[in-house]
Write a protein that holds these residues in place. Structure first.
Motif, short mmCIF file in Angstrom:
data_model
loop_
_atom_site.label_atom_id
_atom_site.label_comp_id
_atom_site.label_asym_id
_atom_site.label_seq_id
_atom_site.Cartn_x
_atom_site.Cartn_y
_atom_site.Cartn_z
N LEU A 100 0.83 -1.20 0.00
CA LEU A 100 0.00 0.00 0.00
C LEU A 100 0.88 1.26 0.00
CD1 LEU A 100 -3.00 0.83 0.14
CD2 LEU A 100 -2.78 0.82 2.62
N LYS A 101 1.91 1.25 0.82
CA LYS A 101 2.81 2.41 0.91
C LYS A 101 3.59 2.62 -0.39
CE LYS A 101 3.71 2.43 5.89
NZ LYS A 101 4.79 2.24 6.88
N TYR A 106 0.01 8.87 -0.73
CA TYR A 106 -0.94 9.31 0.30
C TYR A 106 -0.88 8.36 1.51
CZ TYR A 106 -5.41 9.95 2.68
OH TYR A 106 -6.37 10.14 3.64
N PHE A 107 -1.01 7.07 1.25
CA PHE A 107 -0.98 6.10 2.35
C PHE A 107 0.42 5.99 2.96
CE2 PHE A 107 -5.01 4.47 0.53
CZ PHE A 107 -5.77 4.57 1.68
N LEU A 111 0.26 6.60 6.91
CA LEU A 111 0.47 5.44 7.77
C LEU A 111 1.91 5.32 8.30
CD1 LEU A 111 -1.73 2.93 5.79
CD2 LEU A 111 -2.36 4.33 7.77
N SER A 112 2.77 6.27 7.96
CA SER A 112 4.15 6.26 8.46
C SER A 112 4.44 7.42 9.41
CB SER A 112 5.14 6.34 7.29
OG SER A 112 5.01 5.22 6.47
N ASP A 113 3.82 8.54 9.17
CA ASP A 113 4.09 9.75 9.94
C ASP A 113 3.22 9.74 11.20
OD1 ASP A 113 4.40 12.31 10.96
OD2 ASP A 113 4.34 13.27 8.98
N THR A 114 3.85 9.59 12.37
CA THR A 114 3.09 9.45 13.62
C THR A 114 2.44 10.74 14.09
OG1 THR A 114 5.13 9.67 14.88
CG2 THR A 114 4.33 7.42 14.44
N ALA A 119 -1.43 6.55 11.71
CA ALA A 119 -0.09 5.95 11.87
C ALA A 119 0.13 5.50 13.31
CB ALA A 119 0.99 6.96 11.45
N LYS A 120 -0.34 6.31 14.27
CA LYS A 120 -0.21 5.93 15.68
C LYS A 120 -1.00 4.65 15.97
CE LYS A 120 0.56 10.55 17.52
NZ LYS A 120 -0.01 11.64 18.31
#
Length: 161
Positions: A100-101, A106-107, A111-114, A119-120
């Motif tokens: 997905l990444k 966008y994802f 989904l990586s940046d907390t 992402a959290k």
């Protein structure tokens, strides 16, 4: 190939079990659930109902029994339109987070940046699985992190204009 599965029955009212969510396994060992809610506007539903009713009320065309040389194959009747959509449909897709990444900037960011709650939540769910010594690819879908997505046909249409 994807396989739709129905969720297990709720156990004591746990919030992880949602009976209205159908899971489609894009990959059986996916490590994240994309929980997508498709919302269809009233004008789209009415137009679909009208098209379906118009097609359903037409007489069925008769196929020609003989074909004359040079005419080509006999025409086949048109397929009927799909039944009108429901106003709201929820579907979960079990996918690989890494894939997905790679395919969606966008994802990748979401989904990586907390700094983002999504992402959290993914990080926390993976940590919980790790403490339980469960590999995300082998976990039940109810144990996986879930990212909610709302697909509204009116919002999408206005964004495309």
């Amino acid at each position: 190939m994807s396989t739709p599965t129905k969720p297990p029955p709720p156990n004591g009212g746990s919030s992880t079990n949602t009976p209205d969510l159908e899971i489609i396994e894009i990959v059986p060992n996916g490590d994240i659930i994309l929980d997508v809610t498709f919302e269809t506007s009233k004008p789209v539903i009415l137009a679909a109902k009208k098209a379906f009713a118009t097609f359903s009320s037409r007489p069925t065309p008769r196929a020609s029994k003989t074909t004359r040389p040079g005419q080509g194959p006999a025409k086949t009747p048109a397929r009927p339109p799909r039944p009108p959509p429901k106003p709201r449909v929820r579907v979960g897709f079990r996918v690989h987070l890494s894939v997905l990444k790679v395919h969606s900037p966008y994802f990748a960011r979401l989904l990586s940046d907390t700094r983002f709650a999504e992402a959290k939540a993914v990080e926390a769910a993976f940590a919980k699985l790790s403490l339980e010594d469960i590999s995300p690819g082998e976990a039940e879908w109810t144990q996986l992190p879930r990212v909610s997505i709302r697909e509204d046909d009116e919002a999408t249409q206005s964004a495309e204009v």
